[in-house]
Design a protein around this motif. Structure first.
Motif, short mmCIF file in Angstrom:
data_model
loop_
_atom_site.label_atom_id
_atom_site.label_comp_id
_atom_site.label_asym_id
_atom_site.label_seq_id
_atom_site.Cartn_x
_atom_site.Cartn_y
_atom_site.Cartn_z
N THR A 1 0.83 -1.20 0.00
CA THR A 1 0.00 0.00 0.00
C THR A 1 0.87 1.26 0.00
OG1 THR A 1 -0.11 0.37 2.40
CG2 THR A 1 -1.55 -1.34 1.47
N PRO A 2 0.25 2.43 -0.15
CA PRO A 2 1.02 3.68 -0.03
C PRO A 2 1.64 3.86 1.35
CG PRO A 2 -1.08 4.09 -1.11
CD PRO A 2 -1.12 2.69 -0.62
N TYR A 3 1.17 3.09 2.34
CA TYR A 3 1.69 3.21 3.70
C TYR A 3 2.61 2.04 4.04
CZ TYR A 3 -2.39 6.19 3.46
OH TYR A 3 -3.33 7.11 3.05
N GLY A 4 3.08 1.35 3.04
CA GLY A 4 3.95 0.21 3.25
C GLY A 4 3.21 -1.10 3.12
N VAL A 5 3.96 -2.18 3.21
CA VAL A 5 3.35 -3.51 3.14
C VAL A 5 2.54 -3.76 4.41
CG1 VAL A 5 3.83 -5.99 3.11
CG2 VAL A 5 5.15 -4.45 1.67
N ARG A 6 1.34 -4.28 4.22
CA ARG A 6 0.49 -4.64 5.36
C ARG A 6 -0.01 -6.07 5.16
NH1 ARG A 6 -2.87 1.06 6.27
NH2 ARG A 6 -1.26 2.03 7.60
N LEU A 7 -0.15 -6.77 6.27
CA LEU A 7 -0.57 -8.16 6.19
C LEU A 7 -1.46 -8.52 7.35
CD1 LEU A 7 2.26 -10.34 7.61
CD2 LEU A 7 2.77 -8.00 6.96
N ILE A 8 -2.25 -9.55 7.13
CA ILE A 8 -3.16 -10.05 8.16
C ILE A 8 -3.15 -11.56 8.11
CG2 ILE A 8 -5.16 -9.90 6.62
CD1 ILE A 8 -6.90 -9.36 9.08
N VAL A 9 -3.19 -12.19 9.26
CA VAL A 9 -3.41 -13.63 9.40
C VAL A 9 -4.49 -13.80 10.44
CG1 VAL A 9 -2.44 -15.81 10.20
CG2 VAL A 9 -1.09 -14.33 8.71
N GLY A 10 -5.49 -14.60 10.12
CA GLY A 10 -6.61 -14.75 11.05
C GLY A 10 -7.24 -16.11 10.98
N ASP A 11 -8.10 -16.37 11.95
CA ASP A 11 -8.79 -17.65 12.06
C ASP A 11 -10.23 -17.36 12.49
OD1 ASP A 11 -9.59 -20.24 12.35
OD2 ASP A 11 -8.05 -20.81 13.78
N VAL A 12 -11.17 -17.74 11.65
CA VAL A 12 -12.59 -17.53 11.94
C VAL A 12 -13.11 -18.66 12.82
CG1 VAL A 12 -14.89 -17.25 10.94
CG2 VAL A 12 -12.88 -16.35 9.75
N ARG A 13 -13.88 -18.29 13.82
CA ARG A 13 -14.53 -19.32 14.64
C ARG A 13 -15.52 -20.09 13.78
NH1 ARG A 13 -19.37 -20.08 17.03
NH2 ARG A 13 -19.45 -21.33 18.95
N GLY A 14 -15.46 -21.41 13.86
CA GLY A 14 -16.38 -22.24 13.11
C GLY A 14 -15.77 -22.73 11.80
N LYS A 15 -16.59 -23.45 11.05
CA LYS A 15 -16.14 -24.04 9.80
C LYS A 15 -17.26 -23.92 8.76
CE LYS A 15 -13.08 -27.40 12.04
NZ LYS A 15 -11.84 -26.74 11.57
#
Length: 383
Positions: free
Chosen positions: A170-184
């Motif tokens: 992004t214009p504000y640098g590299v951004r990242l997210i890692v997440g886990d949703v409850r449930g399937k």
């Protein structure tokens, strides 16, 4: 890499065995074995009914035409053998009639199996299309970072699910997210897609990383049920030598310092609730700023990795594994971790597991093109 690893096995004994079982070879062999046993024993009627095993087995692997051909082949040999052994005509007709009935029933079963396989193939093609729409390959270089991702689904046929991650330049640098949703299942996929969509837009629009997290929180508060939530780590690289990390109820990232190769967990100084549950507590996420020098690495992951157990119910020691396998190539590091993880659990995971590793190389060559932003949503591939 995995394709190259298995290429040599394609023409090996396993492939040959599968070809024999999946084709008409095995049913024909069964018919011939029955004939040979009958010829050797001279027992006539005792063995002839076993000829029905040929078309019955063919129904599980062959098309209806192949089943009928094997049934006719068995009936022809059975009739000749019955005449040779002097089997009474009425008894021989009873055996051949039973063989014909089994052949017809097996042909119908084969047709139904083929129809189910075609429906399944259509469903899989839809899943593939959804995967390509939501998942994009992670480039080896994103902004100033070397990157790598590995994912293993608990279900062998899984394509997409509730484990999610994304990297955007992004214009504000590299951004990242890692997440886990409850449930399937589909609800988890829907929530994961929502999180990625909001993150992608906010990461481009908002200069402050905490504001990005706030936008995701507000969106989930409007769309999730009372018991639903998403654990996540959001990180950013606003300037050279720094990383910003916001942890919302997720497992702490692992930081590898280039100087010592020591692995340390980035524990949150002020724990925050998972995304979607902020209204139930007064705690708000805090922004951690970490020094991130050339050669340093950061590993983000989901709990399917750290909660993987072996036969003795021992958890997989991710930090120790990372210390053993860390290298200057993130892809090689994650390949080794992924193989060790599967070996730890005996070959199959019971939960989805995602690994995302970034590394700041000492220098980036002038000819390396900058890739487009990429987003990834997982479920249970394998890799």
């Amino acid at each position: 890499m995995n394709q190259a690893r298995h290429r040599g096995a394609v023409h090996g004994p396993t492939h040959l065995f599968r070809h024999v079982v999946a084709g008409p070879v095995l049913p024909v062999l069964i018919v011939l074995v029955v004939i040979l046993v009958d010829l050797a024993g001279g027992a006539g009627m005792i063995w002839l009914p076993l000829l029905a095993a040929g078309p019955a087995l063919a129904a599980s692997t062959n098309e209806p035409r192949g089943v009928l051909c094997i049934g006719l082949f068995a009936a022809l040999l059975g009739g000749l053998l019955g005449i040779r052994d002097g089997v009474p005509a009425h008894e021989l007709m009873a055996v051949l009639s039973a063989l014909a009935a089994v052949t017809l029933a097996s042909g119908l079963a084969s047709a139904l199996r083929g129809r189910r396989e075609r429906v399944l193939a259509a469903v899989r093609s839809v899943a593939e299309a959804a995967q390509h729409a939501l998942l994009k390959p992670v480039p080896e270089i994103v902004g100033p970072f070397q990157t790598a991702v590995r994912y293993s689904a608990a279900a062998a046929e899984a394509r997409i699910g509730g484990d999610l991650y994304a990297l955007v330049d992004t214009p504000y640098g590299v951004r990242l997210i890692v997440g886990d949703v409850r449930g399937k299942g589909l609800p988890a996929v829907s929530t994961a897609a929502l999180v990625l969509g909001v993150f992608r837009e906010a990461a481009y629009d908002e200069p402050d990383l905490l504001t990005v997290v706030d936008r995701i929180e507000r969106s989930l508060a409007r769309n999730l049920g009372a018991d639903d939530f998403v654990t996540a780590v959001v990180a950013g690289h606003p300037r050279a030598g720094q990383l910003e990390v916001v942890n919302c109820g997720h497992a702490p990232p692992l930081l590898v310092r280039s100087a010592s190769a020591a692995v340390t967990a980035v524990e949150s100084s002020r724990p925050a609730p998972p995304l979607g549950l902020r209204a139930l507590t007064d705690e708000t996420p805090s922004l951690q700023v970490l020094p991130f020098a050339d050669g340093d690495q950061l590993l983000l992951y989901t709990d399917g990795v750290t909660e993987a157990r072996d036969h003795g119910r021992a958890f997989y020691p991710l930090a120790e594994g990372l210390a053993r396998h860390v290298s200057d190539a993130p892809a090689r590091t994650l390949d080794a971790l992924h193989d060790e993880l599967l070996a730890h659990v005996g070959g199959r995971l019971h939960d989805d597991a995602a690994l995302l590793l970034i590394r700041k190389p000492a220098a980036v060559g002038p000819g390396i093109p900058q890739p487009a932003p990429s987003e990834l949503l997982l479920d249970d591939q394998a890799i």
